[in-house]
Design a protein around this motif. Structure first.
Motif, PDB file in Angstrom:
ATOM      1  N   LEU A  44      -3.673  -3.118 -12.005  1.00 49.88           N
ATOM      2  CA  LEU A  44      -3.759  -4.132 -11.220  1.00 49.88           C
ATOM      3  C   LEU A  44      -2.253  -4.404 -11.124  1.00 49.88           C
ATOM      4  CD1 LEU A  44      -7.138  -5.841 -12.086  1.00 49.88           C
ATOM      5  CD2 LEU A  44      -6.651  -4.752 -10.000  1.00 49.88           C
ATOM      6  N   ARG A  45      -1.889  -4.769 -12.097  1.00 50.63           N
ATOM      7  CA  ARG A  45      -0.275  -5.320 -12.018  1.00 50.63           C
ATOM      8  C   ARG A  45       0.567  -4.196 -11.500  1.00 50.63           C
ATOM      9  NH1 ARG A  45       3.111  -4.224 -15.435  1.00 50.63           N
ATOM     10  NH2 ARG A  45       1.636  -3.814 -17.550  1.00 50.63           N
ATOM     11  N   LYS A  46       0.543  -3.125 -11.746  1.00 50.46           N
ATOM     12  CA  LYS A  46       1.362  -1.876 -11.592  1.00 50.46           C
ATOM     13  C   LYS A  46       1.250  -1.806  -9.887  1.00 50.46           C
ATOM     14  CE  LYS A  46       2.578   2.761 -12.243  1.00 50.46           C
ATOM     15  NZ  LYS A  46       2.490   3.923 -13.453  1.00 50.46           N
ATOM     16  N   TRP A  47      -0.007  -1.842  -9.499  1.00 52.95           N
ATOM     17  CA  TRP A  47      -0.053  -1.487  -7.930  1.00 52.95           C
ATOM     18  C   TRP A  47      -0.396  -2.747  -7.218  1.00 52.95           C
ATOM     19  CZ3 TRP A  47      -4.093   2.820  -9.873  1.00 52.95           C
ATOM     20  CH2 TRP A  47      -3.202   3.825 -10.131  1.00 52.95           C
ATOM     21  N   GLY A  48      -0.035  -3.856  -7.649  1.00 50.49           N
ATOM     22  CA  GLY A  48       0.082  -5.032  -6.786  1.00 50.49           C
ATOM     23  C   GLY A  48      -1.366  -5.575  -6.451  1.00 50.49           C
ATOM     24  N   GLY A  49      -2.234  -5.511  -7.302  1.00 51.16           N
ATOM     25  CA  GLY A  49      -3.512  -6.355  -7.201  1.00 51.16           C
ATOM     26  C   GLY A  49      -4.770  -5.294  -6.666  1.00 51.16           C
ATOM     27  N   LYS A  50      -5.789  -5.894  -6.617  1.00 54.45           N
ATOM     28  CA  LYS A  50      -6.985  -5.159  -6.375  1.00 54.45           C
ATOM     29  C   LYS A  50      -6.735  -4.365  -5.012  1.00 54.45           C
ATOM     30  CE  LYS A  50     -11.801  -5.266  -6.939  1.00 54.45           C
ATOM     31  NZ  LYS A  50     -12.005  -4.159  -7.816  1.00 54.45           N
ATOM     32  N   ALA A  51      -6.355  -4.782  -4.096  1.00 55.64           N
ATOM     33  CA  ALA A  51      -6.112  -3.885  -2.933  1.00 55.64           C
ATOM     34  C   ALA A  51      -5.298  -2.555  -3.081  1.00 55.64           C
ATOM     35  CB  ALA A  51      -5.501  -4.594  -1.523  1.00 55.64           C
ATOM     36  N   TRP A  53      -4.764  -1.451  -6.038  1.00 48.71           N
ATOM     37  CA  TRP A  53      -5.370  -0.309  -6.956  1.00 48.71           C
ATOM     38  C   TRP A  53      -6.346   0.593  -6.261  1.00 48.71           C
ATOM     39  CZ3 TRP A  53      -9.304  -2.271 -10.955  1.00 48.71           C
ATOM     40  CH2 TRP A  53      -9.613  -1.098 -11.800  1.00 48.71           C
ATOM     41  N   GLU A  54      -7.074  -0.070  -5.373  1.00 47.16           N
ATOM     42  CA  GLU A  54      -8.108   0.405  -4.471  1.00 47.16           C
ATOM     43  C   GLU A  54      -7.471   1.797  -3.564  1.00 47.16           C
ATOM     44  OE1 GLU A  54     -11.284   0.659  -5.107  1.00 47.16           O
ATOM     45  OE2 GLU A  54     -11.266  -0.962  -6.527  1.00 47.16           O
ATOM     46  N   ALA A  55      -6.397   1.247  -2.981  1.00 49.10           N
ATOM     47  CA  ALA A  55      -5.561   2.156  -2.186  1.00 49.10           C
ATOM     48  C   ALA A  55      -5.053   3.406  -3.020  1.00 49.10           C
ATOM     49  CB  ALA A  55      -4.443   1.472  -1.370  1.00 49.10           C
ATOM     50  N   GLN A  56      -4.754   3.053  -4.125  1.00 48.71           N
ATOM     51  CA  GLN A  56      -4.162   4.400  -5.094  1.00 48.71           C
ATOM     52  C   GLN A  56      -5.432   5.248  -5.339  1.00 48.71           C
ATOM     53  OE1 GLN A  56      -1.522   5.404  -6.091  1.00 48.71           O
ATOM     54  NE2 GLN A  56       0.001   3.908  -5.403  1.00 48.71           N
ATOM     55  N   LYS A  57      -6.503   4.683  -5.844  1.00 46.90           N
ATOM     56  CA  LYS A  57      -7.419   5.514  -6.157  1.00 46.90           C
ATOM     57  C   LYS A  57      -8.080   6.252  -5.095  1.00 46.90           C
ATOM     58  CE  LYS A  57     -10.485   2.105  -7.711  1.00 46.90           C
ATOM     59  NZ  LYS A  57     -11.440   1.561  -8.342  1.00 46.90           N
ATOM     60  N   GLU A  58      -8.106   5.789  -3.884  1.00 48.82           N
ATOM     61  CA  GLU A  58      -8.472   6.460  -2.613  1.00 48.82           C
ATOM     62  C   GLU A  58      -7.736   7.667  -2.256  1.00 48.82           C
ATOM     63  OE1 GLU A  58     -11.056   7.291   0.457  1.00 48.82           O
ATOM     64  OE2 GLU A  58     -11.483   5.882  -0.773  1.00 48.82           O
ATOM     65  N   ARG A  59      -6.352   7.193  -2.274  1.00 50.95           N
ATOM     66  CA  ARG A  59      -5.157   8.102  -1.869  1.00 50.95           C
ATOM     67  C   ARG A  59      -5.027   9.513  -2.826  1.00 50.95           C
ATOM     68  NH1 ARG A  59      -1.075   4.827  -2.326  1.00 50.95           N
ATOM     69  NH2 ARG A  59      -1.256   4.000  -0.184  1.00 50.95           N
ATOM     70  N   HIS A  60      -5.332   9.092  -3.850  1.00 52.28           N
ATOM     71  CA  HIS A  60      -5.303  10.329  -5.055  1.00 52.28           C
ATOM     72  C   HIS A  60      -6.629  10.783  -5.621  1.00 52.28           C
ATOM     73  CE1 HIS A  60      -0.889   9.691  -5.227  1.00 52.28           C
ATOM     74  NE2 HIS A  60      -1.245   8.386  -5.338  1.00 52.28           N
ATOM     75  N   ASN A  61      -7.626  10.353  -5.013  1.00 50.17           N
ATOM     76  CA  ASN A  61      -8.929  10.951  -5.316  1.00 50.17           C
ATOM     77  C   ASN A  61      -9.221  11.102  -6.991  1.00 50.17           C
ATOM     78  OD1 ASN A  61     -11.573  11.938  -5.120  1.00 50.17           O
ATOM     79  ND2 ASN A  61     -10.620  14.290  -5.168  1.00 50.17           N
TER      80      ASN A  61
END
Length: 99
Positions: A44-51, A53-61
């Motif tokens: 969460l810290r690394k990817w700038g919060g919940k939004a 983090w969710e974007a990274q999970k989606e982008r990288h499946n």
């Protein structure tokens, strides 16, 4: 690799060397045993919060890629900490035992 494919050695043993190149996912983590955080907090810290983090999970499946290799569940609540001591132990074993 191409040379091996073109002229395989048959039953002759082949020699090889493994070169281990360590790296730190979080090189700025404090080394003290008192510091710890969960992977969830770290991501969460690394990817700038919940939004983010969710974007990274989606982008990288991430879940799909994990399932492809047999990982059904990522435990994001396990503790992450500085891995310098682990790297030192592996390096010592490699130098001492030749593993």
């Amino acid at each position: 690799m191409r040379a091996v494919q073109e002229a395989p050695s048959g039953d002759t043993p082949m020699g090889f060397t493994v070169l281990r190149v360590p790296f730190f996912l979080e090189p700025d983590y404090p080394e003290g045993a008192e510091f710890e955080e969960t992977n969830r907090v770290r991501l969460l810290r690394k990817w700038g919060g919940k939004a983010g983090w969710e974007a990274q999970k989606e982008r990288h499946n991430l879940k799909g890629r994990g399932r492809e290799v047999g990982i059904e569940h990522f435990n994001l609540d396990r503790v992450a900490s500085n891995t310098m001591a682990s790297h030192r132990l592996v390096q010592w074993g490699t130098k001492t035992l030749g593993v």
